[in-house]
Design an enzyme around this catalytic site. Sequence first.
Site, mmCIF file in Angstrom:
data_model
loop_
_atom_site.group_PDB
_atom_site.id
_atom_site.type_symbol
_atom_site.label_atom_id
_atom_site.label_comp_id
_atom_site.label_asym_id
_atom_site.label_seq_id
_atom_site.Cartn_x
_atom_site.Cartn_y
_atom_site.Cartn_z
ATOM 1 N N ASP A 168 -11.043 5.059 0.458
ATOM 2 C CA ASP A 168 -9.893 4.966 -0.443
ATOM 3 C C ASP A 168 -9.185 6.306 -0.558
ATOM 4 O O ASP A 168 -7.952 6.402 -0.445
ATOM 5 C CB ASP A 168 -10.344 4.519 -1.837
ATOM 6 C CG ASP A 168 -10.493 3.007 -1.960
ATOM 7 O OD1 ASP A 168 -9.839 2.283 -1.200
ATOM 8 O OD2 ASP A 168 -11.247 2.566 -2.835
ATOM 9 N N LEU A 169 -9.950 7.352 -0.817
ATOM 10 C CA LEU A 169 -9.342 8.645 -1.133
ATOM 11 C C LEU A 169 -8.786 9.344 0.101
ATOM 12 O O LEU A 169 -7.704 9.941 0.041
ATOM 13 C CB LEU A 169 -10.359 9.535 -1.843
ATOM 14 C CG LEU A 169 -10.840 9.008 -3.198
ATOM 15 C CD1 LEU A 169 -11.801 9.991 -3.856
ATOM 16 C CD2 LEU A 169 -9.658 8.723 -4.133
#
Length: 387
Positions: A168-169
Amino acid sequence: MKAALKGLKVLDFTQMMTGPFATMMLGDSGADVLKVEQPDGDPFRHSGETTLGGDGAFFLGVNRNKRSVVLDLKTEEGKAAALALAAQADVLIENFRPGLTDKAGLGYEELHKINPRLVYCSISGFGRTGPDRNRPALDMVIQAVSGVMQVTGTEESGPLKTGFPFSDLVTALIATIGILVALQARERMGEGQRVDLSMLDASIFSQVPRDVYFDLTGITPGRMGNQHWDIVPNNTYTTSDGRDIMIITINDKFWQILCDALGASELKTHPEFATKAARLANREQVDARLSEIFATRDLASWEQALSASGAIYGTVRTWPEVFSDEHVVNTLLKTLHHPKGGAFKVINNPLQFSGTPTQILRAPPMLGEHNAQVLTEAGVAWPPLDQ
């Protein structure tokens, strides 16, 4: 105070973690981010057991510096409002499944016609084309498919996910870079473009430089836990009071420094330990000897000795220790106030600019908090941020 992206209008159709983290980064530098939500809101508002004022803790962590507008894209009125906002935007970012924005009349080609300067960023799980384009994707799924899990953990543990939402990051950070590159290109060429990124591609990309190693050898890097394939020692060791210290010696110089700090100068010339090649060949013996030594004293004693010597080390800190650290408290933590739930702390943007510092000026918005401000009776408008 000057803001690097002041006046930049960002239309945010994203939800959950990846897209909202990217738009939060833009908002921290002064961009005006309009978060467009469906009537039920971003699912992250309802995710997890911990909430504040009805909003989930995860939502609060990635949605500051935004205004919230509710639009039902299944209605003609909602679509018309979205088109009106897109015509005024500099950036649009979405993470719907591929093809959904086209069906809603909000695809890149259509919006490019009404707003040629628009930078249109699409984030997907598996890409906009290919057999997996419609598969649902979450962080841990992408960690598995990308190979990240294959090299995380130990041979005994088997593949493990990372302790944070890595895919995600890293996707959000690369997407932010892509948006800023496209904006810079627009300044030179006068026209926007599409920025397309998948979580899978971003996660595979993040595995450099192991890609070259794999290409040259055909060998999948092993799961080595806290160890390193080319550095010994590179591991955690437990002290007498049950704490762990990460020790790394990148060359013979730092091995000798470590030996002096440990009060074990005889190891500097020990034939099984003295050189990098010897330590690699005798990895288990090195780890066993260091484990014995570190078990003789407590953490405070070892920290003092290692710090004074200039050794490469790091205490494995607990979260209470990290978030009570003076630097973290004074530099990285910011208190915000939820309209219905009281105060909470978030991690400040780590980028330090001398001329255009990042700022947190707005707490995460309530669902539809800015509808009246943006969707006026005279038609959909994009009011100034300071209203």
